[in-house]
Design an enzyme around this catalytic site. Structure first.
Site, short mmCIF file in Angstrom:
data_model
loop_
_atom_site.label_atom_id
_atom_site.label_comp_id
_atom_site.label_asym_id
_atom_site.label_seq_id
_atom_site.Cartn_x
_atom_site.Cartn_y
_atom_site.Cartn_z
N SER A 119 0.83 -1.20 0.00
CA SER A 119 0.00 0.00 0.00
C SER A 119 0.86 1.25 0.00
O SER A 119 0.33 2.35 -0.07
CB SER A 119 -0.92 -0.01 1.21
OG SER A 119 -0.23 -0.42 2.35
N HIS A 140 -2.34 -2.88 -6.46
CA HIS A 140 -2.84 -2.57 -5.11
C HIS A 140 -4.37 -2.56 -5.03
O HIS A 140 -5.03 -1.69 -5.61
CB HIS A 140 -2.28 -1.21 -4.66
CG HIS A 140 -2.70 -0.85 -3.28
ND1 HIS A 140 -3.11 0.40 -2.91
CD2 HIS A 140 -2.81 -1.61 -2.15
CE1 HIS A 140 -3.44 0.41 -1.63
NE2 HIS A 140 -3.27 -0.79 -1.15
N GLU A 152 -5.24 0.10 -7.82
CA GLU A 152 -4.18 1.02 -8.24
C GLU A 152 -3.08 0.21 -8.92
O GLU A 152 -2.61 -0.79 -8.36
CB GLU A 152 -3.58 1.74 -7.03
CG GLU A 152 -4.52 2.74 -6.39
CD GLU A 152 -3.94 3.40 -5.14
OE1 GLU A 152 -4.32 4.53 -4.84
OE2 GLU A 152 -3.11 2.77 -4.44
#
Ligand code: CAA
Length: 291
Positions: A119, A140, A152
């Site tokens: 993250s 992500h 992401e």
């Protein structure tokens, strides 16, 4: 680049969610963890979440059964070597992730794409310590993975176009939406979300208002589905602190300094829902604020 087999490292909250959505989308999933209990727990969680989706008419029974049949678990990391795409979803500690990649590399096919569900950790730095920085990127997911629409995709400095396109195609097959971010600390969502959570903890620390009031204010006043402290407990306070530290170290700006109260909760081992205590105590029938 045809992707069919997905290797997932880590059977925790994120790993099991990723296995769930990948199997439901038709990928063969091989999930590994050092702990047999974690693997068993992950399969139980996936089964429970799929059952709930069947119960609500979101998933057909036959699709649930097919998805579960596509998931295999193993405690042997090297078994993942033949996967087309590997998503590392282990603990958010760089040394742990590095050690996993080092152990995996001798067993990989030359074409295997390596990704991390980190993250916040630098994709470029993780990639530079592998044998394939051009086939390495950030993948992500948001929590809970089966519900959240966004993924992401983060390119390291060396990531090639084919690798990025292959990962984009996987996100499309999942029916999710990809946001492409440059490789800077905490990418997009966490760069914005974590300072908000940290500010909520400062608001509590400074005695401005109570835990419950902070959460109800953001729910009623900003239409957030969960208040920031409730969300912090859901994400894990150790993860929140780790991300604030990455922002603080990586951007060298005091506005990212983690709230001492957040550090204190982590020191106490009160990490949120996963340890049954965080800003709320989850051991009873209803969550009770701990301050
Ligand atoms: N698996 C599958 N489905 C799930 C689920 C799970 N783990 N958790 C919830 N659901 C489903 C429910 O079945 C329900 O489905 P229907 O709409 O079909 O009924 C739906 O999600 C809503 O769930 P609930 O009714 O139980 O509860 P809710 O309405 O309170 O929603 C929530 C729960 C979706 C978690 C919502 O509170 C929410 O969106 N919270 C914010 C979550 C968030 O911000 N996540 C991002 C965190 S940041 C992150 O992940 C990045 C990082 O790196 C730390």
């Amino acid at each position: 680049m045809e992707i069919q087999t997905i290797g997932i490292v880590g059977a925790g909250q994120m790993g099991n969610g990723i296995a769930h959505v990948m199997a439901l989308a038709g990928y063969d999933v091989l999930m590994t963890d050092v702990s047999a209990d974690a693997l068993k727990g992950a399969v139980d969680t996936i089964t429970g979440n799929l059952d709930r989706q069947v119960g609500r008419g979101k998933v057909a029974e036959a699709d649930r059964d097919a998805a579960l049949a596509r998931i295999t678990t193993t405690q042997t990391l090297s078994d993942l070597g033949q996967s087309d795409l590997i998503i590392e979803a282990a603990t958010e500690r760089e040394t742990v992730k590095q050690a996993i990649f080092e152990d995996l590399i001798p067993h990989l096919k030359p074409t295997t794409i390596l990704t991390s569900n980190t993250s916040s950790i630098s994709i470029t730095r993780l990639a530079s310590r592998t044998d394939r920085p051009e086939k390495f990127m950030g993948f992500h997911f948001m929590n809970p993975v089966p519900v959240m629409q966004l993924v992401e995709l983060i390119r390291g400095i060396a990531t090639d176009k084919e690798t990025f396109s292959a990962c984009q195609a996987v996100v499309a097959k999942l029916g999710k939406t990809a946001a492409s971010a440059e490789d800077f600390p905490a990418f997009i969502v966490n760069r914005i979300l974590m300072p908000m959570i940290n500010e909520a903890v400062y608001t509590l620390y400074e005695g401005v208002v109570s835990v419950e009031s902070i959460d109800s204010s953001l729910k009623l006043g900003a239409n957030h589905p969960m208040g920031p402290l409730e969300l912090a407990d859901f994400i894990g306070l150790d993860t929140c602190l780790a991300i604030m530290n990455v922002l603080h170290d990586g951007l060298a700006d005091t506005k990212y300094r983690p709230c001492p109260l957040l550090t204190k909760y982590v020191e106490a081992g009160w990490l949120g829902r996963k340890t049954q205590r965080g800003f709320y105590d989850y051991r009873g029938d209803v969550p009770v604020p701990t301050r």
